[in-house]
Design a protein around this motif. Structure first.
Motif, mmCIF file in Angstrom:
data_model
loop_
_atom_site.group_PDB
_atom_site.id
_atom_site.type_symbol
_atom_site.label_atom_id
_atom_site.label_comp_id
_atom_site.label_asym_id
_atom_site.label_seq_id
_atom_site.Cartn_x
_atom_site.Cartn_y
_atom_site.Cartn_z
ATOM 1 N N GLY A 418 0.811 -1.213 0.000
ATOM 2 C CA GLY A 418 0.000 0.000 0.000
ATOM 3 C C GLY A 418 0.844 1.263 0.000
ATOM 4 O O GLY A 418 0.507 2.249 -0.666
ATOM 5 N N GLU A 419 1.959 1.244 0.735
ATOM 6 C CA GLU A 419 2.847 2.408 0.775
ATOM 7 C C GLU A 419 3.492 2.636 -0.591
ATOM 8 O O GLU A 419 3.619 3.776 -1.047
ATOM 9 C CB GLU A 419 3.926 2.206 1.835
ATOM 10 C CG GLU A 419 3.397 2.141 3.264
ATOM 11 C CD GLU A 419 4.508 1.936 4.273
ATOM 12 O OE1 GLU A 419 5.494 2.697 4.229
ATOM 13 O OE2 GLU A 419 4.397 1.004 5.103
ATOM 14 N N VAL A 420 3.889 1.550 -1.226
ATOM 15 C CA VAL A 420 4.487 1.663 -2.558
ATOM 16 C C VAL A 420 3.455 2.173 -3.556
ATOM 17 O O VAL A 420 3.748 3.027 -4.403
ATOM 18 C CB VAL A 420 5.052 0.305 -3.018
ATOM 19 C CG1 VAL A 420 5.566 0.396 -4.457
ATOM 20 C CG2 VAL A 420 6.173 -0.144 -2.087
ATOM 21 N N SER A 421 2.231 1.681 -3.451
ATOM 22 C CA SER A 421 1.168 2.102 -4.359
ATOM 23 C C SER A 421 0.866 3.590 -4.208
ATOM 24 O O SER A 421 0.650 4.296 -5.200
ATOM 25 C CB SER A 421 -0.092 1.276 -4.101
ATOM 26 O OG SER A 421 -1.116 1.619 -4.999
ATOM 27 N N SER A 422 0.851 4.081 -2.985
ATOM 28 C CA SER A 422 0.594 5.508 -2.755
ATOM 29 C C SER A 422 1.702 6.365 -3.360
ATOM 30 O O SER A 422 1.436 7.418 -3.954
ATOM 31 C CB SER A 422 0.482 5.785 -1.250
ATOM 32 O OG SER A 422 -0.639 5.125 -0.701
ATOM 33 N N TYR A 423 2.938 5.926 -3.216
ATOM 34 C CA TYR A 423 4.070 6.657 -3.789
ATOM 35 C C TYR A 423 3.997 6.626 -5.312
ATOM 36 O O TYR A 423 4.246 7.631 -5.991
ATOM 37 C CB TYR A 423 5.376 6.038 -3.301
ATOM 38 C CG TYR A 423 6.608 6.869 -3.580
ATOM 39 C CD1 TYR A 423 6.848 8.047 -2.879
ATOM 40 C CD2 TYR A 423 7.535 6.473 -4.541
ATOM 41 C CE1 TYR A 423 7.983 8.810 -3.126
ATOM 42 C CE2 TYR A 423 8.670 7.225 -4.794
ATOM 43 C CZ TYR A 423 8.884 8.392 -4.084
ATOM 44 O OH TYR A 423 10.011 9.150 -4.340
ATOM 45 N N LEU A 424 3.640 5.464 -5.848
ATOM 46 C CA LEU A 424 3.495 5.302 -7.298
ATOM 47 C C LEU A 424 2.443 6.262 -7.851
ATOM 48 O O LEU A 424 2.638 6.872 -8.911
ATOM 49 C CB LEU A 424 3.109 3.856 -7.616
ATOM 50 C CG LEU A 424 2.685 3.539 -9.053
ATOM 51 C CD1 LEU A 424 3.822 3.821 -10.029
ATOM 52 C CD2 LEU A 424 2.236 2.079 -9.162
ATOM 53 N N GLN A 425 1.347 6.415 -7.145
ATOM 54 C CA GLN A 425 0.267 7.290 -7.596
ATOM 55 C C GLN A 425 0.766 8.713 -7.832
ATOM 56 O O GLN A 425 0.478 9.331 -8.858
ATOM 57 C CB GLN A 425 -0.856 7.299 -6.556
ATOM 58 C CG GLN A 425 -2.031 8.195 -6.903
ATOM 59 C CD GLN A 425 -3.133 8.118 -5.853
ATOM 60 O OE1 GLN A 425 -3.487 7.030 -5.394
ATOM 61 N NE2 GLN A 425 -3.664 9.257 -5.456
ATOM 62 N N GLY A 426 1.539 9.230 -6.892
ATOM 63 C CA GLY A 426 2.069 10.579 -7.041
ATOM 64 C C GLY A 426 3.057 10.697 -8.189
ATOM 65 O O GLY A 426 3.067 11.697 -8.920
ATOM 66 N N LYS A 427 3.884 9.678 -8.371
ATOM 67 C CA LYS A 427 4.887 9.706 -9.433
ATOM 68 C C LYS A 427 4.245 9.621 -10.820
ATOM 69 O O LYS A 427 4.722 10.242 -11.777
ATOM 70 C CB LYS A 427 5.881 8.559 -9.234
ATOM 71 C CG LYS A 427 6.809 8.761 -8.043
ATOM 72 C CD LYS A 427 7.665 10.007 -8.236
ATOM 73 C CE LYS A 427 8.575 10.277 -7.070
ATOM 74 N NZ LYS A 427 9.428 11.478 -7.280
ATOM 75 N N ILE A 428 3.173 8.851 -10.934
ATOM 76 C CA ILE A 428 2.461 8.782 -12.213
ATOM 77 C C ILE A 428 1.930 10.160 -12.582
ATOM 78 O O ILE A 428 2.037 10.602 -13.733
ATOM 79 C CB ILE A 428 1.302 7.767 -12.133
ATOM 80 C CG1 ILE A 428 1.841 6.346 -11.978
ATOM 81 C CG2 ILE A 428 0.433 7.856 -13.393
ATOM 82 C CD1 ILE A 428 0.758 5.317 -11.710
#
Length: 454
Positions: A418-428
């Motif tokens: 979940g933490e990785v997914s949240s970070y990914l969302q911002g980077k996208i």
């Protein structure tokens, strides 16, 4: 713009991983049976649920969000009351909006105090709470003949360590919808949607000649990662290996792959070159379903349950004009789908597990399931219902579900996913808006994910 959390927004962390075996079982279950020579019979009635397991009182917390259809919610409340009478279980049925449910669920499950007997959960919730011993196993509480008739793929996703802890009562997928009337006006074949990403872009360009909303999608909140994951998976890639339900603690991140780079390039291209409607980054999935129903949107992606809005009399302008397709890949046959399954569960803090199971059996009996399929585009949970002529006619998108089910986006069960997914969302978002270099972003994502895995 709607800010209320919808049932599918709540399930943003509950992306289904139908394993190879489960997918095969599901597809086998959905193969057409031999056609009867006589008129089809009515669905079999469930065995009476009143008996040793019935009686007492229960409290049920379920979603109040039926894809924006208050009349369908009222119908379900009536079924709940009828099942209370039939089972002899005094039932306090509490419809809870998903924002409240999302806030209260962790509190309920972390406490040993009694709050509810039945709680609505998503797949990762079932997995985590099942592992923690926070849920009651349902295997010996629910009728075995009922479970044998269930769609086995979705049923198996509610199991942890071979035990059933969550009963999948709403198997659902995000699919593509297109406006057949606009397709015809644009010179496109209204009988089929795009089979590849290339065709999808061609269709959008032609649709832009007749409408400003050629392609309207939900690119907000968790949907940023949903679109990215669909693209990567449709190209036969993924951005992790491992993190499975059987072995959730071992994972290898793979952000620096060609598929991940191509996915970000496609998303930036669609947004920067205005092939994606600008409204997509502001509207919720409910907003977009409502907008598609107005008749000026060429194609979109949404949960199949929203078909009820698209076919709602006196509201929709696209009744009988909607086609369906899967999110395409580079080649035909590579379509994929996001899933959002919903489960009925009994916490170990429940006071009346047997009464809860009796009520669950009743509320999911065939006649109620079929009525919901025909009135609100609810995907049936019984295998044989997909051979029912009435249901086949109503669920016009079912062939698409059969096509993409075996290519459902896998779920990452790694504890820090979940933490990785949240970070990914911002980077996208950085990349799509043009402020991030794609290679640098992917390297940064790889480094962040690996740090979280130490």
């Amino acid at each position: 713009m709607s800010v209320r959390m919808t049932r599918r927004d709540f399930l943003r962390g509950t992306i289904l991983a139908v394993g190879t075996v489960a997918a095969a079982e599901f597809l086998q279950a959905c193969k057409p049976a031999a056609q009867p020579t006589s008129a089809p019979t009515a669905p079999p009635k469930a065995e009476p649920t009143k008996g040793p397991a019935a009686g007492g009182e229960i409290i049920v917390w379920m979603s109040d969000d039926w894809s924006g259809q208050a009349d369908k919610f009222a119908a379900y409340t009536k079924y709940a009351e009828e099942c209370a009478t039939e089972t002899g279980v005094k039932t306090t049925y509490k419809p809870v909006d998903w924002t409240t449910l999302g806030q209260q669920q962790p509190i309920i499950m972390s406490s040993d105090k009694y709050v509810v007997d039945i709680l609505d959960l998503g797949v990762t919730d079932v997995f985590n709470y099942g592992r923690q011993g926070k849920l009651v196993a349902l295997d010996d509480l629910l009728p075995s003949d009922m479970l044998q008739k269930w769609l086995q793929g979705p049923l198996n996703t509610g199991k942890v360590g071979g035990k059933l802890y969550g009963l999948c009562v709403w198997p659902s997928w995000m699919i593509g919808f297109y406006n057949k009337e606009l397709y015809e006006k644009a010179g496109l074949d209204p009988s089929k949607g795009p089979a590849t990403l290339g065709e999808m872009e061609e269709h959008i360009i032609k649709l832009q000649a007749i409408t400003k909303q050629a392609y309207l999608d939900t690119w907000t909140d968790w949907h940023w990662t949903r679109v990215f994951h669909q693209l990567v998976f449709a190209k036969d890639g993924n951005y992790w290996q491992g993190g499975t339900a059987d072995n959730p603690d071992e994972i290898k991140w793979t952000f620096t792959t060609p598929q991940c780079k191509e996915a970000l390039q496609w998303m930036r291209h669609m947004y920067q070159d205005k092939l994606l409607s600008p409204d997509s980054v502001n509207l919720s999935q409910q907003d977009i379903a409502d907008r598609f129903a107005l008749g000026d949107v060429g194609l979109t992606f949404n949960w199949e349950g929203f078909a009820a809005i698209l076919e709602k009399p006196d509201v929709s302008k696209v009744i009988g004009k909607v086609g369906a397709f899967g999110f395409p890949g580079d080649k035909p046959g590579k379509a994929v789908a996001q899933s959002g399954f919903e489960y009925m569960c009994i916490p170990t803090s429940a006071k009346n597990p047997k009464g809860a199971a009796a009520w669950m059996t009743c509320i999911n009996k065939p006649e109620i399931i079929k009525a919901r399929a025909l009135s609100q585009y609810y995907n049936p949970v019984y295998t044989d219902m997909y051979n029912d002529p009435e249901i086949q006619k109503k669920l016009f998108y079912w062939n698409v579900i059969k096509e993409i089910e075996s290519r459902t986006l896998p779920q990452n069960f790694y504890p820090k996913a979940g933490e990785v997914s949240s970070y990914l969302q911002g980077k996208i978002q950085e990349v799509v808006m043009g402020t991030g270099d794609i290679d640098a972003v992917l390297e940064d994502l790889q480094k962040f994910a690996e740090e979280k895995s130490k």
